[in-house]
Motif scaffolding. Structure first.
Motif, PDB file in Angstrom:
ATOM      1  N   VAL A  87       0.825  -1.198   0.000  1.00  0.00           N
ATOM      2  CA  VAL A  87       0.000   0.000   0.000  1.00  0.00           C
ATOM      3  C   VAL A  87       0.867   1.259   0.000  1.00  0.00           C
ATOM      4  N   THR A  88       0.642   2.115  -0.976  1.00  0.00           N
ATOM      5  CA  THR A  88       1.239   3.444  -0.929  1.00  0.00           C
ATOM      6  C   THR A  88       0.096   4.416  -0.748  1.00  0.00           C
ATOM      7  N   ASP A 151       8.127   6.174  -0.191  1.00  0.00           N
ATOM      8  CA  ASP A 151       6.907   5.511   0.226  1.00  0.00           C
ATOM      9  C   ASP A 151       6.571   4.367  -0.735  1.00  0.00           C
ATOM     10  N   SER A 155       6.597   0.114  -0.193  1.00  0.00           N
ATOM     11  CA  SER A 155       5.534  -0.874  -0.423  1.00  0.00           C
ATOM     12  C   SER A 155       5.979  -2.000  -1.345  1.00  0.00           C
TER      13      SER A 155
END
Ligand SMILES: Nc1ncnc2c1ncn2[C@@H]1O[C@H](COP(=O)(O)OP(=O)(O)OP(=O)(O)O)[C@@H](O)[C@H]1O
Ligand SMILES: [Mg+2]
Lengths: 330, 276
Positions: A87-88, A151, A155
């Motif tokens: 998940v970003t 980020d 992920s």
């Protein structure tokens, strides 16, 4: 546990609902994302994109509906889902107090990598995302674009088969945005399945194989970018005259040929005319030549997704007048 | 969404990868230690997190000893065995309160979204900081005892007694921290945790035998003071440090700590996992 049946669908969700107090932020959304495709969820501010993604990622409990990822039930097996999805989020979820490599090392350790292996992967990812020189700097000192890239890198540590990207380029300058697109295209080439949200029409057009348009918690359209564009019907002739003084005369010629006046655009000598058939463009150009008016440029364009959005929802995607009712009361 | 500690974990095959249905005990431990590492890094980079466990013990020990010493025990010297042990408990309590406030603050940060999205035991983000904070409790206890020694405190329990009292203080701080951790997972903001914690902390420290002997108090107050878990800890620490004796008080204090952990640790994990 019984083995999970093989399925072609990376995401299968039906009737997703999320209510905050009595406000239905997501109001019965169905989504089917096939393995290996890039699926774009397109919608304006407050449409419910983040909320939908969070429910699928087990970050928010679902208030209604069913969802499974690669055949695994999201509600019943959250821990398994978390092993399948990277998940970003919309806002960078990395640790401000740690450096780039410490962040990635920590996330690697948390996912069961040995310390040495986590170090190697952190180093590789930082290089791949152009963050090598920022390896030993605390995130506090990172620019917005660097944070987003870190980020995204975070992920990918466990190489998840499905990646969620929530508005990956919001707030980035055009150059950084282009870099981010390039990075996302690489992921796709590596065979990942990607579910991304965006409020930028061109972004969905650039990246996604299929798009769902959502508005106020409801899915209003779905299809390939081309299908959505075609559904609006016509194409547009964009003209720019060499001599801005000839604009009015040219507009007159266009109106005579097409039976409808073109829309003048802000740039000097520019106008857009709606075509019911792309061949009409030739008629217009011939008429202009015969009137002795000279053009600087002429392009025929399929409608943009913005026009698609306008046609489907009756308001523009950039039109933020219907800002979520909730925000005011919070 | 049941959680964590169950040692049995099944695996299953999804696409080409093996996934587990829940984290194993081993994974849980590794993840907790990784989270502790993070908390320690953060502490090292934010020195202000050390103020309450460095300055406060120094200031309070000196202040309380000189202000109350004469009035309560006749002289500062005679008051030291009471006040040092009292302040040990008080600093352990304030330090454990900070654990809850900082957790709440931390949970509002973006990185907690990632922790939630990762396949980690839900207990790890709570236990990690708790483990790291042992360093803070140890610092607070050490400095308080050192200040006391400098001021002329000569504990009757000798080195073993002092070490045992030191250890019990740290255990107590760690256990009490679960009350504040629970508050941290429930409250809306770090300020709210701070406010509620203060309301819990003041009666717990001042309505205890920390600074005055319990038998000087009116009956109803004495009754509360005697069951206050902080009093239990203080009595136990006094027995260890001042008399070098392992008394029933020590047993009661340890039992009290165990009860607090047994109640508030599961509550905290539950409330934390429900937040998503
Ligand atoms: N925790 C919450 N409590 C109350 N309302 C919420 C909460 N989260 C989201 N909402 C509301 O739900 C609606 C959908 O929000 P969501 O964040 O999913 O929109 P979005 O499509 O991601 O918008 P954006 O493009 O601004 O990120 C909004 O009206 C928002 O105000
Ligand atoms: Mg959003």
């Amino acid at each position: 546990m019984t083995p999970v049946p093989d399925t072609d669908l990376a995401v299968a969700a039906s009737g997703l609902v999320k209510t905050f107090d009595d406000f239905r932020a997501v109001d019965g959304i169905d989504l089917e994302v096939r393995r290996g495709e890039v699926f774009g969820v397109l919608g304006p501010n407050g449409a419910g994109k983040t909320t939908t993604l969070k429910m699928l990622a087990t970050l928010l409990p679902m208030d209604g509906g069913e969802a499974s990822i690669f055949g695994v039930d999201v509600r019943r097996h959250p821990h398994m889902i978390r092993q399948l999805v990277g998940v970003t989020g919309q806002y960078a979820s990395v640790d401000e107090n740690l450096t780039g490599s410490e962040n990635l090392w920590l996330f690697g350790r948390l996912q069961g990598l040995s310390s040495a292996r986590a170090k190697v992967i952190a180093k590789d990812l930082l290089e791949r995302f152009g963050l090598a020189e920022a390896r030993d700097k605390q995130i506090k000192t990172f620019s917005g674009g660097m944070r987003r890239r870190l980020d995204l890198a975070a992920s990918l540590i466990s190489q998840p088969p499905l990646i969620f990207l929530d508005e990956p380029t919001t707030g980035l300058d055009p150059r950084t945005r282009g870099q981010m697109w390039e990075t996302i295209r690489e992921l796709i080439r590596d065979g990942s399945t990607v579910l991304l949200t965006t409020q930028y029409l061109d972004e969905a057009d650039q990246l996604a194989d299929r798009i769902a348009v959502i508005d106020r918690g409801i899915k209003v359209a779905e299809g390939t970018p081309d299908e959505l564009k075609t559904s609006v019907g016509s194409s547009t002739l964009q003209l720019r005259m060499s001599d801005p003084d000839e604009t009015v005369g040219a507009a007159d010629v266009v109106r005579r040929v097409l039976g409808e006046a073109p829309v003048l655009t802000p740039e000097a000598g520019g106008m857009n005319a709606a075509l019911t058939d792309a061949n009409q463009a030739a008629d217009v150009l011939i008429a202009l030549r015969q009137s002795g008016l000279s053009i600087a440029s002429a392009t025929v364009q399929k409608p943009t997704l913005d026009e698609v959005f306008m046609a489907i929802t009756g308001h523009s995607a950039e039109d933020e007048t219907h800002e979520p009712q909730m925000e005011a009361s919070r | 969404m049941s959680t964590t500690l169950l040692p049995d974990h099944e695996t299953t095959q999804v696409l080409d990868r093996t996934v587990v249905t829940r984290p194993s005990l081993r994974d849980t431990l590794d993840q907790s230690l990784a989270m502790a590492w993070r908390a320690l890094k953060k502490m090292r980079r934010n020195p202000e997190q050390w103020f309450d466990v460095t300055l406060q013990p120094l200031l309070f020990t000196a202040m309380f000893a000189y202000i109350f010493g004469g009035a309560i025990s006749g002289s500062v010297q005679e008051y030291l065995p009471i006040v040092i042990t009292g302040i040990l408990a008080q600093t352990a309590l304030t330090a454990s309160m900070a654990t809850g406030i900082q957790l709440r603050e931390d949970m509002d940060k973006g990185v907690f979204d990632r922790f939630k999205s990762l396949p980690i035991a839900r207990i790890a983000p709570l236990v990690g900081p708790a483990i790291a904070d042992l360093a803070r409790y140890a610092t607070a206890a050490t400095l308080t005892i050192l200040t006391g020694l400098l001021m002329g405190y000569r504990p009757g329990g000798g080195v073993p007694g002092v070490l045992a009292g030191w250890l019990l203080t740290i255990i107590a701080g760690w256990s009490l921290a679960w009350i504040f951790t629970y508050l941290g997972t429930r409250a809306r903001s770090a300020q709210a945790v701070q406010g509620i914690s203060m309301m819990i902390m003041f009666p717990l420290t001042f309505l205890s035998n920390a600074f005055v002997p319990a038998d000087t108090l009116p009956g109803w107050l004495e009754a509360f003071v005697k069951v206050n878990p902080v009093s239990l800890v203080i009595s136990a620490v006094r027995d260890l440090m001042n008399d070098g004796m392992v008394t029933a008080n020590v047993g009661w204090a340890l039992l009290g700590c165990a009860v607090i952990v047994a109640v508030f640790l599961p509550l905290s994990v539950r409330s934390y996992s429900r937040k998503m």
